[in-house]
Design a protein around this motif. Structure first.
Motif, mmCIF file in Angstrom:
data_model
loop_
_atom_site.group_PDB
_atom_site.id
_atom_site.type_symbol
_atom_site.label_atom_id
_atom_site.label_comp_id
_atom_site.label_asym_id
_atom_site.label_seq_id
_atom_site.Cartn_x
_atom_site.Cartn_y
_atom_site.Cartn_z
ATOM 1 N N THR A 128 0.808 -1.218 0.000
ATOM 2 C CA THR A 128 0.000 0.000 0.000
ATOM 3 C C THR A 128 0.839 1.265 0.000
ATOM 4 O OG1 THR A 128 -0.191 -0.095 2.419
ATOM 5 C CG2 THR A 128 -1.956 -1.111 1.130
ATOM 6 N N THR A 129 2.093 1.173 0.416
ATOM 7 C CA THR A 129 2.952 2.364 0.356
ATOM 8 C C THR A 129 3.480 2.607 -1.047
ATOM 9 O OG1 THR A 129 4.906 1.061 0.963
ATOM 10 C CG2 THR A 129 3.682 2.118 2.754
ATOM 11 N N GLN A 130 3.337 1.610 -1.930
ATOM 12 C CA GLN A 130 3.898 1.727 -3.279
ATOM 13 C C GLN A 130 2.842 1.749 -4.385
ATOM 14 O OE1 GLN A 130 6.582 -1.604 -3.498
ATOM 15 N NE2 GLN A 130 8.101 -0.658 -2.161
ATOM 16 N N TYR A 131 1.657 1.215 -4.109
ATOM 17 C CA TYR A 131 0.633 1.083 -5.150
ATOM 18 C C TYR A 131 -0.740 1.473 -4.602
ATOM 19 C CZ TYR A 131 4.028 -1.725 -7.759
ATOM 20 O OH TYR A 131 5.147 -2.155 -8.428
ATOM 21 N N PRO A 132 -1.598 2.028 -5.468
ATOM 22 C CA PRO A 132 -2.995 2.252 -5.072
ATOM 23 C C PRO A 132 -3.781 0.949 -5.188
ATOM 24 C CG PRO A 132 -2.641 3.065 -7.307
ATOM 25 C CD PRO A 132 -1.298 2.585 -6.805
ATOM 26 N N VAL A 133 -4.212 0.408 -4.065
ATOM 27 C CA VAL A 133 -4.924 -0.868 -4.066
ATOM 28 C C VAL A 133 -6.406 -0.633 -4.322
ATOM 29 C CG1 VAL A 133 -5.537 -2.910 -2.724
ATOM 30 C CG2 VAL A 133 -3.242 -1.918 -2.515
ATOM 31 N N HIS A 134 -6.906 -1.258 -5.375
ATOM 32 C CA HIS A 134 -8.306 -1.112 -5.760
ATOM 33 C C HIS A 134 -9.115 -2.388 -5.562
ATOM 34 C CE1 HIS A 134 -8.612 2.867 -7.999
ATOM 35 N NE2 HIS A 134 -7.356 2.810 -7.624
ATOM 36 N N ILE A 135 -8.446 -3.533 -5.434
ATOM 37 C CA ILE A 135 -9.165 -4.801 -5.342
ATOM 38 C C ILE A 135 -8.522 -5.698 -4.285
ATOM 39 C CG2 ILE A 135 -9.864 -6.904 -6.564
ATOM 40 C CD1 ILE A 135 -9.700 -5.356 -9.173
ATOM 41 N N LEU A 136 -9.358 -6.278 -3.442
ATOM 42 C CA LEU A 136 -8.948 -7.342 -2.531
ATOM 43 C C LEU A 136 -9.817 -8.550 -2.819
ATOM 44 C CD1 LEU A 136 -7.630 -8.708 -0.040
ATOM 45 C CD2 LEU A 136 -9.380 -7.564 1.366
ATOM 46 N N ILE A 137 -9.177 -9.680 -3.120
ATOM 47 C CA ILE A 137 -9.921 -10.911 -3.347
ATOM 48 C C ILE A 137 -9.465 -11.951 -2.331
ATOM 49 C CG2 ILE A 137 -10.491 -12.757 -4.965
ATOM 50 C CD1 ILE A 137 -10.175 -10.774 -7.215
ATOM 51 N N ASN A 138 -10.358 -12.272 -1.423
ATOM 52 C CA ASN A 138 -10.092 -13.282 -0.395
ATOM 53 C C ASN A 138 -10.500 -14.639 -0.960
ATOM 54 O OD1 ASN A 138 -9.143 -11.701 1.928
ATOM 55 N ND2 ASN A 138 -11.174 -10.751 1.830
ATOM 56 N N ASN A 139 -9.512 -15.330 -1.509
ATOM 57 C CA ASN A 139 -9.775 -16.595 -2.174
ATOM 58 C C ASN A 139 -9.233 -17.804 -1.415
ATOM 59 O OD1 ASN A 139 -10.031 -18.569 -4.561
ATOM 60 N ND2 ASN A 139 -7.820 -18.479 -4.212
ATOM 61 N N ALA A 140 -8.123 -17.642 -0.713
ATOM 62 C CA ALA A 140 -7.479 -18.794 -0.069
ATOM 63 C C ALA A 140 -8.448 -19.503 0.865
ATOM 64 C CB ALA A 140 -6.248 -18.342 0.705
ATOM 65 N N GLY A 141 -8.429 -20.818 0.795
ATOM 66 C CA GLY A 141 -9.308 -21.594 1.662
ATOM 67 C C GLY A 141 -8.754 -22.982 1.887
ATOM 68 N N VAL A 142 -9.224 -23.609 2.949
ATOM 69 C CA VAL A 142 -8.833 -24.973 3.252
ATOM 70 C C VAL A 142 -10.094 -25.754 3.590
ATOM 71 C CG1 VAL A 142 -8.453 -24.506 5.703
ATOM 72 C CG2 VAL A 142 -7.274 -26.426 4.623
ATOM 73 N N GLY A 143 -10.098 -27.028 3.242
ATOM 74 C CA GLY A 143 -11.276 -27.845 3.525
ATOM 75 C C GLY A 143 -10.902 -29.160 4.183
ATOM 76 N N TYR A 144 -11.611 -29.489 5.259
ATOM 77 C CA TYR A 144 -11.520 -30.805 5.882
ATOM 78 C C TYR A 144 -12.931 -31.357 5.981
ATOM 79 C CZ TYR A 144 -6.702 -29.732 7.162
ATOM 80 O OH TYR A 144 -5.365 -29.419 7.114
ATOM 81 N N TYR A 145 -13.088 -32.622 5.640
ATOM 82 C CA TYR A 145 -14.415 -33.211 5.546
ATOM 83 C C TYR A 145 -14.462 -34.525 6.323
ATOM 84 C CZ TYR A 145 -14.341 -29.918 1.660
ATOM 85 O OH TYR A 145 -14.194 -28.789 0.913
ATOM 86 N N GLY A 146 -15.676 -34.937 6.628
ATOM 87 C CA GLY A 146 -15.884 -36.154 7.403
ATOM 88 C C GLY A 146 -16.732 -35.845 8.621
ATOM 89 N N LEU A 147 -16.948 -36.854 9.449
ATOM 90 C CA LEU A 147 -17.704 -36.643 10.673
ATOM 91 C C LEU A 147 -16.986 -35.617 11.553
ATOM 92 C CD1 LEU A 147 -18.624 -40.340 11.516
ATOM 93 C CD2 LEU A 147 -20.118 -38.586 10.525
ATOM 94 N N HIS A 148 -17.748 -34.728 12.163
ATOM 95 C CA HIS A 148 -17.120 -33.653 12.935
ATOM 96 C C HIS A 148 -16.260 -34.199 14.070
ATOM 97 C CE1 HIS A 148 -16.552 -29.515 14.101
ATOM 98 N NE2 HIS A 148 -16.867 -29.825 15.345
ATOM 99 N N GLU A 149 -16.693 -35.299 14.660
ATOM 100 C CA GLU A 149 -15.932 -35.877 15.774
ATOM 101 C C GLU A 149 -14.567 -36.395 15.325
ATOM 102 O OE1 GLU A 149 -18.070 -40.205 15.941
ATOM 103 O OE2 GLU A 149 -19.255 -38.383 15.704
#
Length: 237
Positions: free
Chosen positions: A72-93
């Protein structure tokens, strides 16, 4: 070559999949793209692209914030895309505390922190915050309770943030993709079906972001759901 007069976009999770496709699309649209990821060894960049890979564990909050401040000190930021994600699946226990913490921190905490760090800049530039949620945010998710909860939280955050920031010109959009051909399901017991109509491609999400950016000033579509024509998954062997 860096172009400091270009509008900048910050995207998380760009080493593969949806994030990689988004970074390519934004670069083609003329943005200076700063892409966060943990490992870029298998990622191929074209020499002429204005994409700058930043190696950073998003859960290292101090480093993450320091990187954002430098941008932000070097460029004008116009877009933020929050894409990173992680997934764990199965029975919650069958999950464990570390997996639950990773889900919550990656899928919800990091987008909230990045948004907080960049919101003043995005207000100044009447920019965009685009959050990649999931269709699981709006439905019941047996065998994916925690994952769905984090994506629902991200959607709720997006809706409230839009109402809070809209008068400043900030556009907040949530994209809800269904089954997409990415490595998100590497920890799952299932994967996309064999038919090409049974899953989305990363480029489909990237094309949706291009569409968002081309709407006339004053019009904002806050929620977009993407689904394949056929609903079909298969169990991994």
């Amino acid at each position: 070559m860096e172009h400091r007069n270009r509008n900048a976009a910050i995207v998380t999770g760009v080493s593969s999949g949806i994030g990689y496709a988004i970074s390519q699309k934004l670069s083609a649209l003329g943005y200076e793209v700063f892409g966060f990821g943990r490992d870029f060894e298998k990622t191929e960049w074209k020499a002429e692209e204005t994409v700058h890979p930043i190696v950073c564990d998003l859960l290292d909050t101090d480093k993450l914030c320091a990187c954002v401040k430098q941008i932000t000190t070097q460029y004008p930021v116009h877009i933020l895309i929050n894409n990173a994600g992680v997934g764990y699946y199965g029975l919650h226990e069958e999950l464990n505390p570390n997996k639950i913490k990773e889900l919550v921190r990656t899928n919800l905490e990091v987008p909230m922190i990045l948004t907080q760090q960049l919101l003043r800049h995005l207000k100044k530039n009447a920019g965009y915050i685009i959050n990649i949620s999931s269709v699981t945010a709006t439905q019941s998710n047996p065998h994916g309770c925690a994952y769905g909860a984090t994506k629902a939280g991200l959607a709720s955050f997006s809706h409230s943030l839009f109402d809070e920031a809209r008068k400043y010109g900030v556009k907040v959009v949530t994209i809800f993709p269904d089954m997409t051909q990415t490595n998100l399901y590497r920890n799952a017991y299932f994967q996309e079906g064999d038919e090409t109509q049974s899953y989305l491609l990363p480029k489909d999400v990237a094309a949706t972001i291009e569409w968002i950016l081309t709407q006339r000033e004053g019009v904002i579509v806050t929620d977009i759901t993407l689904k394949p024509q056929i609903h079909r998954i298969k169990r991994k062997i």
